[in-house]
Design a protein around this motif. Sequence first.
Motif, short mmCIF file in Angstrom:
data_model
loop_
_atom_site.label_atom_id
_atom_site.label_comp_id
_atom_site.label_asym_id
_atom_site.label_seq_id
_atom_site.Cartn_x
_atom_site.Cartn_y
_atom_site.Cartn_z
N UNK A 24 -8.41 -4.18 0.05
CA UNK A 24 -9.05 -3.63 1.21
C UNK A 24 -8.29 -4.16 2.48
N UNK A 25 -7.84 -5.23 2.66
CA UNK A 25 -6.76 -5.63 3.74
C UNK A 25 -5.53 -4.84 3.58
N UNK A 26 -4.89 -4.61 2.52
CA UNK A 26 -3.77 -3.90 2.53
C UNK A 26 -3.79 -2.39 2.93
N UNK A 27 -5.00 -1.80 2.62
CA UNK A 27 -5.34 -0.46 2.83
C UNK A 27 -5.45 0.11 4.30
N UNK A 28 -6.07 -1.16 4.90
CA UNK A 28 -6.41 -1.00 6.33
C UNK A 28 -5.49 -1.67 6.95
N UNK A 29 -4.30 -1.95 6.71
CA UNK A 29 -3.53 -2.69 7.46
C UNK A 29 -2.53 -1.59 8.10
N UNK A 30 -2.01 -1.80 9.35
CA UNK A 30 -1.12 -1.03 10.00
C UNK A 30 0.40 -1.18 9.79
N UNK A 70 0.69 -1.25 0.05
CA UNK A 70 0.00 -0.19 0.05
C UNK A 70 0.85 1.18 -0.05
N UNK A 71 0.58 2.05 -0.96
CA UNK A 71 1.27 3.55 -1.07
C UNK A 71 1.14 4.25 0.35
N UNK A 72 -0.02 4.37 1.18
CA UNK A 72 0.07 5.13 2.16
C UNK A 72 1.19 4.77 3.37
N UNK A 73 1.18 3.54 3.38
CA UNK A 73 1.95 2.81 4.26
C UNK A 73 3.56 2.96 3.83
N UNK A 102 8.10 -10.63 21.81
CA UNK A 102 7.64 -9.76 21.01
C UNK A 102 6.25 -10.40 20.45
N UNK A 103 5.14 -9.53 20.64
CA UNK A 103 3.71 -10.13 19.90
C UNK A 103 3.94 -10.21 18.04
N UNK A 104 3.37 -11.17 17.79
CA UNK A 104 3.76 -11.38 16.25
C UNK A 104 3.28 -10.54 15.40
N UNK A 105 3.48 -9.87 14.27
CA UNK A 105 3.02 -9.26 13.41
C UNK A 105 2.14 -10.09 12.24
N UNK A 106 0.92 -9.87 12.12
CA UNK A 106 0.33 -10.73 10.95
C UNK A 106 -0.04 -9.87 9.81
N UNK A 107 0.94 -10.14 8.62
CA UNK A 107 0.56 -9.65 7.56
C UNK A 107 -0.53 -10.11 6.89
N UNK A 108 -1.26 -9.06 5.92
CA UNK A 108 -2.22 -9.43 5.10
C UNK A 108 -1.89 -10.62 3.86
N UNK A 109 -2.89 -11.25 3.69
CA UNK A 109 -2.73 -12.30 2.53
C UNK A 109 -2.42 -11.60 1.26
N UNK A 110 -1.24 -11.94 0.60
CA UNK A 110 -0.85 -11.48 -0.76
C UNK A 110 -0.29 -12.44 -1.31
N UNK A 111 -0.60 -12.59 -2.55
CA UNK A 111 -0.08 -13.47 -3.43
C UNK A 111 1.28 -12.97 -4.30
N UNK A 112 2.14 -13.78 -4.42
CA UNK A 112 3.45 -13.42 -5.17
C UNK A 112 4.18 -14.30 -6.10
N UNK A 113 5.23 -14.14 -6.50
CA UNK A 113 5.90 -15.09 -7.52
C UNK A 113 7.45 -14.94 -7.46
N UNK A 114 8.25 -15.88 -6.67
CA UNK A 114 9.76 -15.66 -6.50
C UNK A 114 10.44 -16.61 -7.14
N UNK A 115 11.78 -16.17 -7.61
CA UNK A 115 12.71 -16.91 -7.82
C UNK A 115 13.98 -17.24 -6.82
N UNK A 116 13.90 -18.20 -6.25
CA UNK A 116 15.16 -18.33 -5.34
C UNK A 116 16.24 -19.02 -5.92
N UNK A 117 17.43 -19.22 -5.51
CA UNK A 117 18.58 -20.21 -5.93
C UNK A 117 17.86 -21.63 -5.96
N UNK A 118 17.04 -22.18 -5.29
CA UNK A 118 16.42 -23.43 -5.34
C UNK A 118 15.22 -23.54 -6.39
N UNK A 119 14.18 -22.67 -6.39
CA UNK A 119 13.14 -23.05 -7.32
C UNK A 119 12.44 -21.92 -7.30
N UNK A 120 11.55 -21.92 -8.36
CA UNK A 120 10.48 -20.64 -8.48
C UNK A 120 9.36 -21.03 -7.32
#
Length: 507
Positions: free
Chosen positions: A152-158, A59-62, A425-443
Amino acid sequence: MQQAVDHCEERLEEILFELEDYQITHGSLLKIPRSLADFDSPTGIARPIGVSIIPTVFPRPQFEQALNIQELFNELYVKVSEDEIWLQNTIRNLGEVDEFAAKLWSIWERVRGEGEIQPLRCGIFRSDYMLHYDYGDNTQDRHLISDEQTRRMLLTSQLKQVEFNTYSCAGGTHAAIVANMHRYLAGKGIHRAACLPKNDSIASIVKALEVAHRAYGSPRNRTAILMTVQPDNVNICDERPIEYALSECDPPIVLYRVEYSGEVIQRCRLGPNRELLFQPSAKKGAVEISVVYQRAGYDPYEYNQQGVEARLILERSRAIKCPTILAHISGFKKVQQELARPGTLERFLTPEKASVLRPTFVPQYPVDMSTEGMRAREMALHIETAKNHILKPSLEGGGHNIHGKDIPAFLKAVPAHHWSKYVLMEMIHPPSINGVLASPIAAYKGLVISELGVIGTCLWRRNERCIEKAEILGNFKAGWTFKTKPHDVKEMSVVKGHGCFDCPNLV
C-alpha cells in the motif's frame, strides 16, 4: 515481499554462488588498477560489483511514469542548454564563489568568442528518482510493517526527482547486466521475483553514439569516436562494452579512449578547419574525431591549467560533443533548483508539458543573500528544520552532500560568503522496503532505499536563425539504472561501495 526475503535467506549460499559466477562471466566487475592494488600482480585484477541478492520491489505505475516522462525531461534540458542568457543569469552568483563553475563558464566564453563551428549536439542524460511516502505522525517501527502495508505504501508513494545528470552518465552497462542476471536467476527458479523489466540501455547508448557519428558526415579522413576517461579507471566494465558494441555496427565504428587531461593535450590537436585530430599511437596517422563522449572531466580537481586547456581543445573542435559545455553546466544543482521554482518550466515547455514534470520536483532553495536564500539559511542553521533537508553543491560523483542534522555544523565551519554555492533540498522519504544486498564487504538484509535512474538520449542542432534555438532531431528514452542501499547509508554510489546495482521487481 518479506516472505521472498526470508526464502532468499534460506538459500543464500546457493544464490551467492550463482551471482558470483554470472558476474564474473558477464563482466559485472570493478577493475582494481595495479597502482591501487595492495599486492603485486603481473596481470589485471577485478572483483564483482555490489548487487542485490534478490530484486527489490518497486511499484509498476511509478516505474512506467518515470519512463514515460523521460523524453519531456530530455526536451527540457536540451532547451535549457541552448538558452545561454538564462543559464548565465542562473549561475552568475554561483560563479563568484564556485571556482569550478567559473572555470567552465570561462571556457564557454572563449569558445563563444571564437565562434562555435559544430551546430550538432549529442546528449546521454539520466534522471534519478526516489519514491516519497508521507509518513505523517506514524511512529510505527518500520521493521515491523507487513507485506500488505508495504504494498500500500509503495503504490501510494510519489515519484520524486533526486537530480538530473547531463554529463558522464554512468551505470547503463552494469544495470543491463544485473537486470539480465536476475531475469536468468528467476527463470531458473533461484529466486521468486516475478515481474522483472527488460533493460535496453547498452543498445540505446550505442545507437545514440552511432547516430551522432553518422550525422558528422563523411570527411576525407577516417573518423572515430573519442571517449575521455579518468586515469586508474576502475569502471571499465561500464565503458568498454559500449566500445565493443560500436565495433559491431555496420559499418564498424572505432572508439578510442583518452585519459583526461594529460593525454588529451599530448594526443589531440586541431586541424586547419578545427577538425579534432587524435593520434592513436606514434606509428599511426591521425584520426579525425566525429564525437567526443565525455566520461571524465566532471571533478573540480581535473581542471588545473592543463585540464582547462584540454577541455578547450575539445570544445573548440568540429567534433560533436556529448555533451557540450553548456549542457554540462545545465546539470548543476543550481539549475535544478531554479527549474523547480514556480513558473520557470513554462519558459522552456508548454504549460501542458510543464504540468507533467512539475509534480516530480521537491522544494529546493538557494542559500544565497536573496530573501528566499536568507530564509533557507535560517532553516539550514537550526537542527530541527535542517534535519528534513540535504545541502547539495553542484558536483557529480557522489559523496559531496551534507545530510540533515550535519548541516548546521558544516555551514558554521564554512565562510558565509561561500554558502551560495549550495542548494538546500527537502529530503525525500522513501517507503519502508526490505531487501537483501551483496556488497564487496558483506551481505546485508534489512530496510533498503532504492533509486531509479532513467536514461535518455538526444541529438539536436543549434539554429541561431530561429527563435527556438534547439532543433531536436532525435529524442528517446534509453533504458534505466536501478540502485539500492541499506536505509542508513547516506550515499548511493556503487563504484564507491555505498550501494548495489539491482533490478526492480514490479508490483
